[in-house]
Design an enzyme around this catalytic site. Structure first.
Site, PDB file in Angstrom:
ATOM      1  N   GLY A 164       0.833  -1.203   0.000  1.00 35.57           N
ATOM      2  CA  GLY A 164       0.000   0.000   0.000  1.00 35.57           C
ATOM      3  C   GLY A 164       0.869   1.254   0.000  1.00 35.57           C
TER       4      GLY A 164
ATOM      5  NE  ARG B 125      -2.411  -4.270  -0.702  1.00 34.73           N
ATOM      6  CZ  ARG B 125      -1.850  -3.585   0.291  1.00 34.73           C
ATOM      7  NH1 ARG B 125      -0.670  -3.954   0.753  1.00 34.73           N
ATOM      8  NH2 ARG B 125      -2.457  -2.551   0.821  1.00 34.73           N
TER       9      ARG B 125
ATOM     10  CG  ASP C 207       4.276  -7.963   7.455  1.00 31.34           C
ATOM     11  OD1 ASP C 207       5.232  -7.979   8.230  1.00 31.34           O
ATOM     12  OD2 ASP C 207       3.543  -8.937   7.211  1.00 31.34           O
TER      13      ASP C 207
ATOM     14  CB  THR D 153       2.866   0.752   6.075  1.00 32.75           C
ATOM     15  OG1 THR D 153       1.488   0.529   6.422  1.00 32.75           O
ATOM     16  CG2 THR D 153       3.709   0.423   7.294  1.00 32.75           C
TER      17      THR D 153
ATOM     18  CG  ASP E  34      -1.561  -0.253   8.039  1.00 33.63           C
ATOM     19  OD1 ASP E  34      -2.444   0.598   7.859  1.00 33.63           O
ATOM     20  OD2 ASP E  34      -1.419  -1.256   7.310  1.00 33.63           O
TER      21      ASP E  34
ATOM     22  CG  ASP F  70       1.469  -2.826  10.223  1.00 40.65           C
ATOM     23  OD1 ASP F  70       2.342  -2.200   9.572  1.00 40.65           O
ATOM     24  OD2 ASP F  70       0.658  -3.595   9.681  1.00 40.65           O
TER      25      ASP F  70
ATOM     26  NE  ARG G 100      -2.318  -4.636   6.023  1.00 37.13           N
ATOM     27  CZ  ARG G 100      -2.775  -4.966   4.817  1.00 37.13           C
ATOM     28  NH1 ARG G 100      -3.468  -6.065   4.664  1.00 37.13           N
ATOM     29  NH2 ARG G 100      -2.531  -4.231   3.766  1.00 37.13           N
TER      30      ARG G 100
HETATM   31  O1  F6P Z   1      -1.557  -1.339   4.706  1.00 34.47           O
HETATM   32  C1  F6P Z   1      -2.142  -0.139   4.358  1.00 34.47           C
HETATM   33  C2  F6P Z   1      -3.636  -0.301   4.188  1.00 34.47           C
HETATM   34  O2  F6P Z   1      -4.160   0.947   3.788  1.00 34.47           O
HETATM   35  C3  F6P Z   1      -4.397  -0.838   5.397  1.00 34.47           C
HETATM   36  O3  F6P Z   1      -4.607   0.150   6.369  1.00 34.47           O
HETATM   37  C4  F6P Z   1      -5.638  -1.344   4.748  1.00 34.47           C
HETATM   38  O4  F6P Z   1      -6.228  -2.367   5.518  1.00 34.47           O
HETATM   39  C5  F6P Z   1      -5.143  -1.887   3.434  1.00 34.47           C
HETATM   40  O5  F6P Z   1      -3.903  -1.244   3.177  1.00 34.47           O
HETATM   41  C6  F6P Z   1      -6.047  -1.655   2.249  1.00 34.47           C
HETATM   42  O6  F6P Z   1      -5.494  -2.311   1.162  1.00 34.47           O
HETATM   43  P1  F6P Z   1      -5.899  -2.020  -0.361  1.00 34.47           P
HETATM   44  O7  F6P Z   1      -5.453  -0.632  -0.703  1.00 34.47           O
HETATM   45  O8  F6P Z   1      -5.181  -3.057  -1.109  1.00 34.47           O
HETATM   46  O9  F6P Z   1      -7.392  -2.111  -0.412  1.00 34.47           O
END
Ligand code: F6P
Length: 322
Positions: free
Chosen positions: A11, A72, A103, A125, A127, A129, A171
């Protein structure tokens, strides 16, 4: 050491561009060559790789998103994907790699390191995390974006005596909820690290009403559950005039804060320093305002991110009438 590659993966996060710029500028300043890899590990495998000149990273420090695009790419978990990636790195004469991401991106960097290719990870990120760092690039901006929304929601919540459930990203981590919730004066913050008791939440809202506070803000981390389900459950405990706002990807975009830009710049510069020293397999972080580099295997496989739960207690103390 002649060429250093850079990619952003997973992300996107505000401040990634500031990191790309810092890596490229330090590399070029050292008389080396910087190579950008588009679309993260997917672009690496596909050979979507180009040289970054000094001026290419001009006018990007203030931009959200990532100029190198992101993706991803679970296929990089396979030996086939990793070997293709290394083949491309060799083809372009790239000697070492900086991976900016969360991660999943660290797992990619780890896979390369295990195959004998020096890679370091910069935590990028929203998050927050990632283990072994107090802060990740993008977190501060995401918190401020969420805070801006909470401030606006407060105006309408108060005007209509409503209880708003504001769902924030993160997340499985509650960091965005905790920081934006405290800064936004939330009545209640609900995070996955702690869980919740709906009866207690209803009692608290009722207690607030008895003390003259007839509107409320609940900041809910997405890792707990969806805000609509949460509101539906709360509605069974009383009439709180619930409304739901899901902030979603607004938290991922926008102009990075000064804090994120400075952090990103420090990380990028440090990553190049480590690679020039011949070091790899490291996860960069910041602890007590000191840059640190931990073994990426330990970061991923042994260490855990610690959400600061004292913030939850702080919020409880600041938002409970007797
Ligand atoms: O890891 C960053 C994040 O924005 C999280 O907070 C969220 O759960 C996820 O990515 C959303 O992923 P995507 O953009 O693939 O929908």
């Amino acid at each position: 050491m002649k060429r250093i590659g850079i990619l952003t993966s997973g992300g996107d996060a505000p401040g990634m561009n500031a990191s790309v710029r810092a890596v490229a500028r330090r590399v070029i300043g050292e008389g080396l060559e910087a190579y950008g890899i588009n679309y993260g590990f997917a672009g690496l495998v596909a050979g979507d790789i180009h040289k970054i000149e000094y001026a290419d990273v001009d006018d990007v420090i203030q931009r959200g998103g990532t100029m190198l695009y992101s993706a991803r790419y679970p296929e990089f978990a396979t030996a086939e994907g990793q070997l293709k990636g290394i083949e491309q790195l060799k083809k372009f004469g790239i000697d070492a790699l900086v991976v900016i991401g969360g991660d999943g991106s660290y797992h990619g960097a780890l896979a390369l390191t295990k195959r004998g290719f020096n890679a370091v990870g910069i935590p990028g990120t929203i998050d927050n995390d990632i283990p072994d760092t107090d802060f990740t690039v993008g977190f501060d901006t995401a918190v401020n974006t969420a805070l801006d929304a909470i401030d606006r929601i407060r105006d309408t919540a108060r005007s209509h005596q409503r209880t708003f459930i504001v769902e924030v990203m993160g997340r499985n981590a509650g960091d965005i909820a905790l920081w934006s919730g405290i800064a936004g004066g939330a009545d209640i913050i609900v995070i996955p690290e702690k869980g919740y008791n709906m009866q207690e939440i209803a009692d608290k809202l009722n207690n607030n009403r008895e003390h003259g506070k007839d509107s409320g803000i609940i900041v809910l981390a997405e890792g707990v559950m969806g805000a609509s389900d949460f509101a539906a459950e709360l509605d069974t405990y009383g009439n709180f005039e619930t409304r739901v706002t899901i902030l979603g990807h607004t938290q991922r975009g926008g102009v990075p804060t000064a804090k994120d830009r400075v952090l990103a710049s420090r990380f990028g510069d440090y990553a190049v320093q480590l690679l020039m020293e011949g070091k790899g397999g490291l996860a960069i972080g910041i602890q007590n305002n000191e840059l640190v580099a931990e073994d990426i295997v330990a970061t991923l496989e042994e260490h855990k991110h610690h959400t600061d739960l004292s913030l939850l207690d702080l919020n409880a103390r600041l938002s409970t009438p007797r």
